[in-house]
Enzyme design. Structure first.
Site, short mmCIF file in Angstrom:
data_model
loop_
_atom_site.label_atom_id
_atom_site.label_comp_id
_atom_site.label_asym_id
_atom_site.label_seq_id
_atom_site.Cartn_x
_atom_site.Cartn_y
_atom_site.Cartn_z
N ARG A 23 0.88 -1.23 0.25
CA ARG A 23 0.07 0.00 -0.11
C ARG A 23 1.00 1.41 -0.11
NH1 ARG A 23 -0.99 1.99 5.64
NH2 ARG A 23 -3.28 2.21 5.40
N ASN A 28 5.95 12.21 6.52
CA ASN A 28 5.44 11.05 6.85
C ASN A 28 5.50 10.14 5.75
OD1 ASN A 28 3.06 9.00 8.80
ND2 ASN A 28 5.22 9.36 9.05
N ARG A 48 3.17 15.78 9.41
CA ARG A 48 4.00 14.61 10.06
C ARG A 48 5.23 14.43 9.70
NH1 ARG A 48 -0.07 10.23 9.13
NH2 ARG A 48 -1.77 11.38 8.37
N SER A 49 6.16 14.63 10.38
CA SER A 49 7.75 14.18 9.81
C SER A 49 7.84 12.45 9.98
CB SER A 49 8.43 14.71 10.82
OG SER A 49 9.72 14.66 10.24
N PRO A 102 -6.47 11.35 7.14
CA PRO A 102 -7.18 10.67 5.72
C PRO A 102 -6.93 9.65 5.32
CG PRO A 102 -6.18 12.86 5.89
CD PRO A 102 -5.59 12.64 7.16
N GLU A 103 -5.71 8.88 5.64
CA GLU A 103 -5.47 7.62 5.08
C GLU A 103 -6.11 6.59 5.95
OE1 GLU A 103 -2.11 8.18 7.94
OE2 GLU A 103 -3.42 9.09 6.79
N GLY A 146 6.68 6.34 13.67
CA GLY A 146 6.94 4.89 12.65
C GLY A 146 6.24 3.90 13.38
N ASP A 167 3.17 2.89 14.40
CA ASP A 167 1.91 3.27 14.43
C ASP A 167 1.25 1.91 14.23
OD1 ASP A 167 3.16 3.29 11.77
OD2 ASP A 167 1.40 4.64 11.07
N GLU A 184 6.72 -6.92 5.41
CA GLU A 184 7.27 -5.50 6.14
C GLU A 184 7.32 -6.11 7.64
OE1 GLU A 184 3.99 -2.86 7.01
OE2 GLU A 184 2.39 -4.19 7.11
N GLU A 233 -3.86 -1.77 11.58
CA GLU A 233 -5.04 -1.25 10.95
C GLU A 233 -5.17 -1.98 9.39
OE1 GLU A 233 -5.35 3.16 12.60
OE2 GLU A 233 -3.80 2.97 10.95
#
Length: 551
Positions: A168, A181, A190-191, A256-257, A288, A290, A482, A497
């Site tokens: 994704r 991000n 966001r960084s 938003p995502e 990172g 999340d 991942e 998520e």
């Protein structure tokens, strides 16, 4: 939701024209990709399994036209558009994800890189060759239309091609005064963890391109200045004040995502607490991690994401990254002949080292710990607790061997398939039983800095464990992931998520790095009763296949 309450709910949620005093701003100005009725209705209808799919789609016409036609559609349905009509609207006005990208093969890509010759195990050598091929699949270049019509895309234009992570994640990570991000307009506030300076160091070490360093040193300074200006927090302890950094994103509205998930989660809270929740979720994404129990500990319900409080913690890894960056910047400026700036960054690093030792280091435990500004140190295990070793931000060489004892005391070395992200199983993806490639790197290369042969051997064994997990799963699935679930022999990871993603940039890079470093010793676990994986058979010369047979 009753139609009569729809518009009021929308105004409260998004602040369309009636944003309350003191409410946080949206993540960007786009009323399609960052906030607004269109985004809300589409995402809350859950047209796609992953909310990110919609905000990564590009527009087929100008945004003003899309908004006008949506407004007409919404009015016609009293702002409660049926799902079918909403689906048809999206299909008519948006294009599928990824059409703004074209394939790209890096110019320096080689069919047989030198590291393959370092790998003694034949099966690992073949596997490494296949991982090398994946870079071509992950290479992308943005089409010129994104430059000429940027308003139609959430993707930010870059003239330079890049490697995407995979799955994704089909955007780049680029400098915008800081590292967003991701290369999307909705990520701009966001960084990412600050690693650009380290990337420059690796590039200069490989090329000795001092001209490139000189031309871009101010870009590196911009990123570090972003953290100083926007993410610094002062802590008073023992009569002294220490300045360190935190993750903090003071912008409102759902991500938003992940819009529908954030909106649903906020429904469990009072209206006045929702912007705070959404800001903390964004801060967690900035880290990172999340999401993880790291950001939930100390909240009213430490197993619920609604308790997230990322900005209340001073993270070990973030401050170790900045400490490392300050040292590298000092070295860069010295090489460029700017002694004043070299001394400035040297002083900043000295101050940060003192703060790390005073606030985050625990002598009894033998590790560093995130500092909770309300509750003190968070003594839970996370691989990030050892980031200062990896970053070289410690003054006492004995700290490395103390860290090994910490791993032993925490029973971390009993996990044979990788180091877990934590020892708490919350269902979040950065918790047990998942293991992630960059977290293995923090520990393995941190321990490898020791002068103790025993500690170095533990680093190698951890590398062997991780390579074995990656290789075994690849042999079964013909894919790299991942994250990995290490609870049952090593499998693709889960939780969080979204579904586990294939690709995968950092997993591939970590595997190749370990093969480059330890290739003369690492093994694929070959035994006499070996079954050659089908996905490898086609790539193996007959002579090698015969050598695997149990004569």
């Amino acid at each position: 939701m009753a139609r009569g309450t729809w518009e009021l709910h929308l105004l409260l949620l998004l602040g369309l024209g009636l944003r309350s005093q003191g409410a946080l701003p949206p993540p960007c100005e786009s009323q399609i990709y960052c906030y607004g009725e269109l985004l809300h209705q589409v995402q809350m209808a859950k047209l796609y399994p992953d909310d990110k799919q919609f905000v990564d789609m590009s527009l087929s016409t100008a945004p003003d036209q899309v908004l006008q036609r949506f407004s007409e559609l919404a009015e016609a349905h009293n702002h409660s558009i049926p799902r079918q009509q909403l689906q048809e609207f999206v299909q008519q006005h948006f294009r599928a994800v990824g059409q703004e990208l074209q394939p790209w093969t890096p110019g320096d890509w080689k069919e047989s890189p030198q590291l393959l010759q370092k790998i003694a195990d034949a099966r690992l050598r073949v596997w490494a060759g296949q991982l090398n091929q994946i870079w071509k699949k992950l290479g992308k270049q943005i089409k010129p239309e994104v430059l000429s019509q940027p308003e139609r895309f959430s993707l930010i234009y870059s003239k330079n091609p890049f490697i995407v992570p995979g799955g994704r994640f089909v955007e780049f990570y680029y400098c915008y005064g800081h590292i967003p991000n991701g290369g999307r307009v909705y990520y701009l506030q966001r960084s990412q963890p600050p690693l650009l300076t380290l990337m420059m160091d690796r590039y200069v070490a490989h090329t000795n391109d001092i001209t490139f360093l000189r031309e871009n040193i101010e870009t590196l300074a911009l990123e570090l200045n972003f953290w100083t200006v926007n993410r610094t927090i002062s802590v008073y302890l023992g009569g002294k004040s220490y300045n360190l950094n935190r993750y903090h994103v003071p912008y409102g509205g759902p991500r938003p995502e992940s819009y529908s998930k954030d909106a649903d989660l906020a429904d469990t809270l009072p209206e006045e607490d929702r912007d705070v929740l959404w800001a903390e979720l964004k801060a967690g994404a900035e880290s990172g991690w999340d999401f993880s129990s790291r950001w939930l500990v100390g909240g009213p319900n430490p197993n619920s994401l609604s308790s997230i409080r990322t900005s209340k913690l001073i993270p070990v890894d973030l401050n170790a990254f900045l400490c490392q960056a300050e040292e590298l910047m000092s070295n860069f400026y010295s090489r460029l002949g700017n002694d004043a700036q070299a001394e400035r960054y040297r002083s900043l690093r000295t101050q940060r080292m003192a703060a790390l030792n005073a606030l985050l280091w625990d002598e009894q435990k033998g590790a560093w710990f995130d500092y909770d500004m309300e509750n003190g140190k968070n003594l839970e295990f996370y691989p990030s607790n050892l980031t200062p070793l990896w970053a070289g931000c410690f003054s006492d060489p004995s700290f490395v061997d103390k860290a090994l004892k910490y791993l032993e005391d925490s029973k971390i070395l009993t996990y044979q398939h990788g180091i877990p992200a934590s020892l708490r199983n919350t269902g979040q993806q950065w918790d047990f039983p998942n293991a992630w490639a960059p977290l293995q790197d923090l520990v393995i290369r941190g321990l490898a800095k020791s002068s103790s042969p025993r500690t170095q051997e533990v680093a190698f064994q951890l590398a062997q464990n991780w390579i074995q997990t990656n290789f075994d799963v690849y042999s079964q699935k013909s894919a790299m992931y991942e994250k990995y679930d290490i609870s049952n022999g090593g499998q693709p990871g889960g939780g969080g998520e979204y579904e586990v993603q294939e690709g995968f940039g950092w997993t591939n890079g970590m595997a190749l790095m370990l093969l480059d470093r330890y290739g003369d010793r690492l093994t694929s676990g070959t035994q006499l009763t070996l079954q050659v994986p089908h996905c490898l058979v086609v790539a193996l010369p007959l002579q090698l296949l015969l050598s695997f047979l149990p004569w």
